[in-house]
Design a protein around this motif. Sequence first.
Motif, PDB file in Angstrom:
ATOM      1  N   THR A 111       0.825  -1.210   0.000  1.00  0.00           N
ATOM      2  CA  THR A 111       0.000   0.000   0.000  1.00  0.00           C
ATOM      3  C   THR A 111       0.861   1.263   0.000  1.00  0.00           C
ATOM      4  O   THR A 111       0.637   2.182  -0.795  1.00  0.00           O
ATOM      5  CB  THR A 111      -0.935   0.010   1.227  1.00  0.00           C
ATOM      6  OG1 THR A 111      -1.737  -1.174   1.212  1.00  0.00           O
ATOM      7  CG2 THR A 111      -1.835   1.227   1.222  1.00  0.00           C
ATOM      8  N   TRP A 115       1.261   3.965  -2.991  1.00  0.00           N
ATOM      9  CA  TRP A 115       0.996   5.392  -2.767  1.00  0.00           C
ATOM     10  C   TRP A 115       2.211   6.230  -3.168  1.00  0.00           C
ATOM     11  O   TRP A 115       2.080   7.271  -3.818  1.00  0.00           O
ATOM     12  CB  TRP A 115       0.650   5.612  -1.295  1.00  0.00           C
ATOM     13  CG  TRP A 115       0.673   7.065  -0.910  1.00  0.00           C
ATOM     14  CD1 TRP A 115      -0.303   7.996  -1.140  1.00  0.00           C
ATOM     15  CD2 TRP A 115       1.743   7.747  -0.245  1.00  0.00           C
ATOM     16  NE1 TRP A 115       0.109   9.221  -0.653  1.00  0.00           N
ATOM     17  CE2 TRP A 115       1.361   9.097  -0.099  1.00  0.00           C
ATOM     18  CE3 TRP A 115       2.990   7.345   0.241  1.00  0.00           C
ATOM     19  CZ2 TRP A 115       2.171  10.042   0.506  1.00  0.00           C
ATOM     20  CZ3 TRP A 115       3.804   8.289   0.848  1.00  0.00           C
ATOM     21  CH2 TRP A 115       3.392   9.616   0.974  1.00  0.00           C
ATOM     22  N   SER A 119       2.037   8.979  -6.055  1.00  0.00           N
ATOM     23  CA  SER A 119       2.086  10.404  -5.701  1.00  0.00           C
ATOM     24  C   SER A 119       3.415  11.062  -6.080  1.00  0.00           C
ATOM     25  O   SER A 119       3.447  12.207  -6.517  1.00  0.00           O
ATOM     26  CB  SER A 119       1.829  10.586  -4.203  1.00  0.00           C
ATOM     27  OG  SER A 119       2.844   9.948  -3.452  1.00  0.00           O
TER      28      SER A 119
END
Length: 199
Positions: A111, A115, A119
């Motif tokens: 996870t 991310w 990002s």
Amino acid sequence: MSLTLLGPVAVVLLVAPVPVVALAFGRGAFDADAVRLTAVAVLWFVPGLLALACRQVLVSACYTVGDTRGPVAIGAVVMVVNVVGDLVLAQVLGVAGIVIATSASLLVAATLTGWWAASRHHLVPVRASALLLGRAALALLAATLLARLAVGAIDPEPVWATALLVLVTAALGYQLALAVLRAPERFVALEVVRQLVRR
């Protein structure tokens, strides 16, 4: 590709952990108690296996764009999660607790790395990835239910027959679910077979 190929394997480990462990290790000093204990570990490691496959792809993507610090920093955080989980859950659940902590740490790693890759580097198309994970989860659920029904209906006696039945049912069920969902990844298995034949 990783999720599509590992999906049926995950179903086999979920539905028939005892026959798989007995088939792989159940001989000599590895008695029935050892088989049962190892099967518990295998069962709880399945989420971690799928998370590990996703994380490896994401880490490789980060390395490709020259980012090694992000994945390493996330790895340090995940190591702390794993150790704390081991210390807490092992006291309560024993071997299952240790494996649950490992699987949880791998899920956190996947996870966080996803991310970070999305990002920081825009390497992960969030919507497409969410749809992919959703289809994989539905296919996994459908294949698991189908494999459980097959084992309940046929109840094959030798462990190898149970493992084989679950593997075949899982592969067919997973592929059928992808076809019903009209998922693009329904062609992955066929492409892998084609490449193997070419070699």
